[in-house]
Design a protein around this motif. Sequence first.
Motif, PDB file in Angstrom:
ATOM      1  N   PRO A 113     -35.921 -42.340-132.031  1.00  0.00           N
ATOM      2  CA  PRO A 113     -36.670 -41.340-131.274  1.00  0.00           C
ATOM      3  C   PRO A 113     -37.204 -40.295-132.258  1.00  0.00           C
ATOM      4  O   PRO A 113     -36.431 -39.559-132.869  1.00  0.00           O
ATOM      5  CB  PRO A 113     -35.616 -40.723-130.346  1.00  0.00           C
ATOM      6  CG  PRO A 113     -34.462 -41.653-130.380  1.00  0.00           C
ATOM      7  CD  PRO A 113     -34.500 -42.374-131.688  1.00  0.00           C
ATOM      8  N   LYS A 114     -38.524 -40.298-132.389  1.00  0.00           N
ATOM      9  CA  LYS A 114     -39.129 -39.476-133.438  1.00  0.00           C
ATOM     10  C   LYS A 114     -38.849 -37.991-133.265  1.00  0.00           C
ATOM     11  O   LYS A 114     -38.797 -37.236-134.234  1.00  0.00           O
ATOM     12  CB  LYS A 114     -40.648 -39.719-133.477  1.00  0.00           C
ATOM     13  CG  LYS A 114     -41.133 -40.498-134.665  1.00  0.00           C
ATOM     14  CD  LYS A 114     -40.607 -41.905-134.715  1.00  0.00           C
ATOM     15  CE  LYS A 114     -41.336 -42.777-133.714  1.00  0.00           C
ATOM     16  NZ  LYS A 114     -40.669 -44.071-133.521  1.00  0.00           N
ATOM     17  N   ILE A 115     -38.626 -37.569-132.001  1.00  0.00           N
ATOM     18  CA  ILE A 115     -38.454 -36.147-131.745  1.00  0.00           C
ATOM     19  C   ILE A 115     -37.215 -35.612-132.470  1.00  0.00           C
ATOM     20  O   ILE A 115     -37.163 -34.453-132.879  1.00  0.00           O
ATOM     21  CB  ILE A 115     -38.387 -35.876-130.231  1.00  0.00           C
ATOM     22  CG1 ILE A 115     -38.715 -34.410-129.929  1.00  0.00           C
ATOM     23  CG2 ILE A 115     -37.067 -36.250-129.640  1.00  0.00           C
ATOM     24  CD1 ILE A 115     -39.674 -34.256-128.795  1.00  0.00           C
ATOM     25  N   ALA A 116     -36.260 -36.521-132.699  1.00  0.00           N
ATOM     26  CA  ALA A 116     -35.049 -36.123-133.409  1.00  0.00           C
ATOM     27  C   ALA A 116     -35.335 -35.804-134.874  1.00  0.00           C
ATOM     28  O   ALA A 116     -34.505 -35.222-135.577  1.00  0.00           O
ATOM     29  CB  ALA A 116     -34.003 -37.232-133.312  1.00  0.00           C
ATOM     30  N   LEU A 117     -36.501 -36.206-135.339  1.00  0.00           N
ATOM     31  CA  LEU A 117     -36.844 -35.967-136.749  1.00  0.00           C
ATOM     32  C   LEU A 117     -37.446 -34.574-136.969  1.00  0.00           C
ATOM     33  O   LEU A 117     -37.549 -34.115-138.103  1.00  0.00           O
ATOM     34  CB  LEU A 117     -37.852 -37.019-137.227  1.00  0.00           C
ATOM     35  CG  LEU A 117     -37.380 -38.468-137.261  1.00  0.00           C
ATOM     36  CD1 LEU A 117     -38.530 -39.381-137.663  1.00  0.00           C
ATOM     37  CD2 LEU A 117     -36.223 -38.631-138.228  1.00  0.00           C
ATOM     38  N   THR A 204     -44.123 -30.699-131.554  1.00  0.00           N
ATOM     39  CA  THR A 204     -43.818 -29.890-132.740  1.00  0.00           C
ATOM     40  C   THR A 204     -44.225 -28.440-132.509  1.00  0.00           C
ATOM     41  O   THR A 204     -43.554 -27.524-132.961  1.00  0.00           O
ATOM     42  CB  THR A 204     -44.541 -30.408-134.005  1.00  0.00           C
ATOM     43  OG1 THR A 204     -45.930 -30.400-133.754  1.00  0.00           O
ATOM     44  CG2 THR A 204     -44.091 -31.772-134.387  1.00  0.00           C
ATOM     45  N   GLU A 205     -45.315 -28.247-131.779  1.00  0.00           N
ATOM     46  CA  GLU A 205     -45.754 -26.884-131.516  1.00  0.00           C
ATOM     47  C   GLU A 205     -44.767 -26.141-130.625  1.00  0.00           C
ATOM     48  O   GLU A 205     -44.516 -24.947-130.810  1.00  0.00           O
ATOM     49  CB  GLU A 205     -47.150 -26.886-130.869  1.00  0.00           C
ATOM     50  CG  GLU A 205     -48.271 -27.160-131.861  1.00  0.00           C
ATOM     51  CD  GLU A 205     -49.608 -27.386-131.178  1.00  0.00           C
ATOM     52  OE1 GLU A 205     -50.595 -27.594-131.911  1.00  0.00           O
ATOM     53  OE2 GLU A 205     -49.663 -27.378-129.935  1.00  0.00           O
ATOM     54  N   VAL A 206     -44.210 -26.865-129.657  1.00  0.00           N
ATOM     55  CA  VAL A 206     -43.240 -26.218-128.766  1.00  0.00           C
ATOM     56  C   VAL A 206     -41.995 -25.832-129.554  1.00  0.00           C
ATOM     57  O   VAL A 206     -41.427 -24.760-129.371  1.00  0.00           O
ATOM     58  CB  VAL A 206     -42.868 -27.165-127.596  1.00  0.00           C
ATOM     59  CG1 VAL A 206     -41.631 -26.663-126.861  1.00  0.00           C
ATOM     60  CG2 VAL A 206     -44.038 -27.279-126.623  1.00  0.00           C
ATOM     61  N   ILE A 207     -41.590 -26.707-130.471  1.00  0.00           N
ATOM     62  CA  ILE A 207     -40.336 -26.449-131.181  1.00  0.00           C
ATOM     63  C   ILE A 207     -40.494 -25.353-132.228  1.00  0.00           C
ATOM     64  O   ILE A 207     -39.668 -24.451-132.326  1.00  0.00           O
ATOM     65  CB  ILE A 207     -39.797 -27.760-131.796  1.00  0.00           C
ATOM     66  CG1 ILE A 207     -39.286 -28.630-130.652  1.00  0.00           C
ATOM     67  CG2 ILE A 207     -38.680 -27.485-132.790  1.00  0.00           C
ATOM     68  CD1 ILE A 207     -38.858 -29.995-131.062  1.00  0.00           C
TER      69      ILE A 207
END
Lengths: 263, 266
Positions: A113-117, A204-207
Motif C-alpha cells: 500500500p503506497k500510502i504507507a510510504l 500527500t497534500e493532505v498528509i
Amino acid sequence: MGRRNEITRWRRKLAVRLTQFVIVAVLLLAWEFSPAWLLDDFLWSRPSAIYSQTLAWLARGILVGNAAITLECVLQGLLFGGLAGILLGLFAGLRPAAAELINRPIEALFAVPKIALIPLFILWFGIGVYQHVIFTSVVVFFFFFFSVYNGVRSVPVALRNALSMTGASSAQAVHILYLPASLGWMIIALRLAMPYAFVAAVSTEVIASTSGLGNLVKNSASMMNSAGMFSAMFTLLFVSMISSGLVNVLARKNRWNLEQLEE
Amino acid sequence: MLADAPTTAKRDRTAREQPTLEFHSVSRTLASLPVLQSIELEVECGSFVALVGPSGCGKTTLLNLAAGLAQPDEGVVLYNGVPLLKPNTNAGYLTQDDALLPWRDVLSNIALPLEVKKVDKAVRTKAARRIIQKVGLVGFEHHRPAQLSGGMRKRVSLARTLIYQPATLLLDEPFGALDAQTRMLMQNELLELTRELGLTVLLVTHDIGEAIAMADRIILLTARPARIVEVVDVSEADKRDIREEREHTLFSHIWNHLAEQSQIRG
C-alpha cells in the motif's frame, strides 16, 4: 432504419442524463432543506453555503491556484512515472533475462500500500513539491510498466521476424515496431493511472503540504470550515473528471490500434 | 582494370558453382523434441525448390534456419558459402501471416525495409509506388491492412519483400490462408515475378498441386524429426498435367468466370 436507431439511441441517452440530473437535484435539495437534527449545519454545511464559499474563493483565486498546483503535481507524476514505467517496461519486454530479474520485485512493490510510504518519503524528500511529484510518479509507474511490458510481449512473432529480416537494429525495432505496438496499451495505462494520480497527489497534500487542493481540504476541516472542505472536494471532483474525460477522448481515437493487433 | 579482370572472372565462376543455400548435416531440437535430423540440402541459384511433408514435420523450422532467424544445434547452414549467423537480409521471407504493421498504410508498410536502410523518403516512396504498380495495388496506397482483403494483404507483404530486391525468396505456405481462387492467381503472379527477377525460391507447402505447378524440384520430408526421403525433379509434362486438369473441365469454366470477375484482385 439506421436513422431511427440513431434517434432511439439519443432518446435513451437523454433519458439517462435527465434521470441523473433529477437524482442529483433531489439529493442537493434534501441536503439544503434537511432539518438540523438530521444533518448538522456545522458538520455538513449546506449547498447554498458551499456555493457562496466557492464564489468567494473563486474571486480570490484560491480554488484555481490550488487546483493548478495539484494538477501540476498530477501531470508531472504522470510524466516521470510514465516515462520510467515505459522505459523499464520496454527493457523487460525486450530482454527476457531482465524481466526474470525485475518482474518479481516490481510485482511485490506493486502490492505494497503506497500510502504507507508517505512518511518515509517525507523523511527523504521533505514536504515540498518534490515529495508530492515523486510519490505520484511511484504510484503511476506500475500501470505503465505492466502495460508496456505486456504490449511488447504481445507483439506477434511474425511481425518481429518480418522486421528482423530487414536487418533492423534494436533501436529501429523499438521505434518502428514496439513503441507503436504498445501505444494502445499506454493509453489504457493512462486511463487507469489518471484517477490514481489524483488520489496520490491529494493524499500527500493532505498528509503534509503548504498548498494544493488536498491542503485546502485539510486546512478547512481543521478550521471547522465544512463549507470550504466541500468546496475544495467538489473542485477536485471537477478537475479529475475533466482530466479523465480528456484521456477517454484520446483513447477512443486510438481504439483501432489495439483491436487490429489482436486480430 | 586489367588486374581486376581475372578476379572478376573467378568470382563469376564460383558464383555459378556455389549453391545459393546449403544445409550440411543440420539437426535442430526444439523443447527436447528433435525436429530436423541431419538435413543435407542444396538450392542452386535461380532454382525453385519445394519442400513437401506432413504438417508439423519441421518445415517451418527449416525455413527459419534458412532465414537466419534461428541457429542449428548441429551442422551448418550456408548462404552463398557463408554461415548464417544473423537474419539473412539477402532473402525475403513470406509466411502464412501477412505480418503487416496494422497502424501503417500500404505505402509505408511496403517502404519499411528501405526505411530501415535509411533510404531517403522521396526515393523510397518512389520505389514503393513502382512496386505497388507491379503487384496491382494502385489506388490502395493509403489503405490500412485491416481495410484490405486477404489476397491484397498478401500482395502488400509480397511487395514489401520484393522492394529490397532479395536474391532469394523463402515461402512458408504463403497462400495457405487464401481462398482457392485467389491462391491460384497469386501462384501465377508469383511464378512470373520470380522468373522475371531470376529469384531463387525455397517453398514450403503441403499443397501438392502448388508444389508441382510452381517448383522445378520437390523434396519430400518424413514426419518429425524431418529427414529428406526423396528428391523429385518436376518436368514440364507434370506441370502441364496440373494445368490441363484445370483447363479442360467445368472447373476451368468457372475459374475463368471468377478470374474475369476479379479484375480488381483477390
